[in-house]
Design a protein around this motif. Structure first.
Motif, PDB file in Angstrom:
ATOM      1  N   VAL A  17       0.839  -1.197   0.000  1.00  0.00           N
ATOM      2  CA  VAL A  17       0.000   0.000   0.000  1.00  0.00           C
ATOM      3  C   VAL A  17       0.875   1.249   0.000  1.00  0.00           C
ATOM      4  CG1 VAL A  17      -1.615   1.348   1.408  1.00  0.00           C
ATOM      5  CG2 VAL A  17      -2.007  -1.083   1.067  1.00  0.00           C
ATOM      6  N   GLU A  18       1.918   1.267   0.823  1.00  0.00           N
ATOM      7  CA  GLU A  18       2.827   2.421   0.886  1.00  0.00           C
ATOM      8  C   GLU A  18       3.553   2.638  -0.442  1.00  0.00           C
ATOM      9  OE1 GLU A  18       5.428   1.722   4.179  1.00  0.00           O
ATOM     10  OE2 GLU A  18       3.817   1.902   5.649  1.00  0.00           O
ATOM     11  N   ARG A  19       3.913   1.525  -1.102  1.00  0.00           N
ATOM     12  CA  ARG A  19       4.643   1.609  -2.362  1.00  0.00           C
ATOM     13  C   ARG A  19       3.807   2.275  -3.458  1.00  0.00           C
ATOM     14  NH1 ARG A  19       5.417  -3.820  -4.206  1.00  0.00           N
ATOM     15  NH2 ARG A  19       6.189  -4.135  -2.112  1.00  0.00           N
ATOM     16  N   HIS A  20       2.512   1.965  -3.511  1.00  0.00           N
ATOM     17  CA  HIS A  20       1.640   2.458  -4.575  1.00  0.00           C
ATOM     18  C   HIS A  20       0.800   3.664  -4.171  1.00  0.00           C
ATOM     19  CE1 HIS A  20       2.459  -0.875  -7.292  1.00  0.00           C
ATOM     20  NE2 HIS A  20       2.397  -1.683  -6.256  1.00  0.00           N
ATOM     21  N   TYR A  21       0.973   4.168  -2.962  1.00  0.00           N
ATOM     22  CA  TYR A  21       0.107   5.233  -2.449  1.00  0.00           C
ATOM     23  C   TYR A  21       0.135   6.501  -3.311  1.00  0.00           C
ATOM     24  CZ  TYR A  21      -1.870   8.787   0.589  1.00  0.00           C
ATOM     25  OH  TYR A  21      -2.632   9.829   1.073  1.00  0.00           O
ATOM     26  N   LEU A  22       1.336   7.017  -3.596  1.00  0.00           N
ATOM     27  CA  LEU A  22       1.449   8.271  -4.346  1.00  0.00           C
ATOM     28  C   LEU A  22       0.897   8.149  -5.763  1.00  0.00           C
ATOM     29  CD1 LEU A  22       4.942   9.558  -3.191  1.00  0.00           C
ATOM     30  CD2 LEU A  22       2.693  10.412  -2.537  1.00  0.00           C
ATOM     31  N   ARG A  24      -1.402   6.021  -6.843  1.00  0.00           N
ATOM     32  CA  ARG A  24      -2.861   5.926  -6.750  1.00  0.00           C
ATOM     33  C   ARG A  24      -3.477   7.306  -6.503  1.00  0.00           C
ATOM     34  NH1 ARG A  24      -5.836   1.937  -6.384  1.00  0.00           N
ATOM     35  NH2 ARG A  24      -5.402  -0.207  -6.044  1.00  0.00           N
ATOM     36  N   LYS A  25      -2.852   8.083  -5.633  1.00  0.00           N
ATOM     37  CA  LYS A  25      -3.370   9.409  -5.301  1.00  0.00           C
ATOM     38  C   LYS A  25      -3.363  10.316  -6.532  1.00  0.00           C
ATOM     39  CE  LYS A  25      -2.741  13.169  -2.015  1.00  0.00           C
ATOM     40  NZ  LYS A  25      -1.938  13.718  -0.930  1.00  0.00           N
ATOM     41  N   SER A  55      -3.081  -3.280  -3.302  1.00  0.00           N
ATOM     42  CA  SER A  55      -2.331  -2.058  -3.023  1.00  0.00           C
ATOM     43  C   SER A  55      -3.246  -0.926  -2.576  1.00  0.00           C
ATOM     44  CB  SER A  55      -1.522  -1.629  -4.240  1.00  0.00           C
ATOM     45  OG  SER A  55      -2.369  -1.210  -5.285  1.00  0.00           O
ATOM     46  N   SER A  56      -4.528  -1.204  -2.450  1.00  0.00           N
ATOM     47  CA  SER A  56      -5.484  -0.211  -1.979  1.00  0.00           C
ATOM     48  C   SER A  56      -5.538  -0.238  -0.454  1.00  0.00           C
ATOM     49  CB  SER A  56      -6.871  -0.507  -2.544  1.00  0.00           C
ATOM     50  OG  SER A  56      -7.826   0.348  -1.983  1.00  0.00           O
ATOM     51  N   HIS A  57      -5.590   0.936   0.180  1.00  0.00           N
ATOM     52  CA  HIS A  57      -5.584   0.998   1.651  1.00  0.00           C
ATOM     53  C   HIS A  57      -6.858   0.408   2.260  1.00  0.00           C
ATOM     54  CE1 HIS A  57      -8.068   4.539   0.908  1.00  0.00           C
ATOM     55  NE2 HIS A  57      -8.457   4.425   2.158  1.00  0.00           N
TER      56      HIS A  57
END
Length: 101
Positions: A17-22, A24-25, A55-57
């Motif tokens: 999730v942390e890896r793909h956060y930015l 996705r945002k 990868s979704s929170h």
């Protein structure tokens, strides 16, 4: 005590999730922006759909920091109700006192 595999799985999901956060945002902001062209919006939607679902929170579960228990979780302390009670009765949680009236 939760299974070690479940706790390890949750840690692995947190990293993903942390890896793909930015990314996705950025994609979500691009999709929501009314000034974005239809072609860019469709491309952003396709890119978002190609990312792994895990990868979704939203897929993360709250687990007790001590025991890993997923149910009876208290957000304020990050503990399950059972662990919270044990630590509170020992006096190991600052600011928590047993009610008496």
């Amino acid at each position: 005590m939760a299974k070690k595999s479940k706790i390890a799985r949750e840690k692995h999901l947190m990293k993903k999730v942390e890896r793909h956060y930015l990314l996705r945002k950025e994609l979500r902001e691009l999709i929501k922006n009314p000034k974005t062209s239809e072609e860019d919006r469709l491309n952003a939607i396709k890119k978002l759909q190609k990312l792994p679902r895990s990868s979704s929170h939203v897929r993360l579960t709250n687990r007790c920091l001590v025991s890993g228990r997923p149910k009876g979780y208290m957000r304020k302390f990050g503990l399950s109700r059972i662990t919270f009670r044990e630590l509170a009765l020992k006096g190991e949680l600052p600011g928590v006192t047993k009610a008496s009236w």
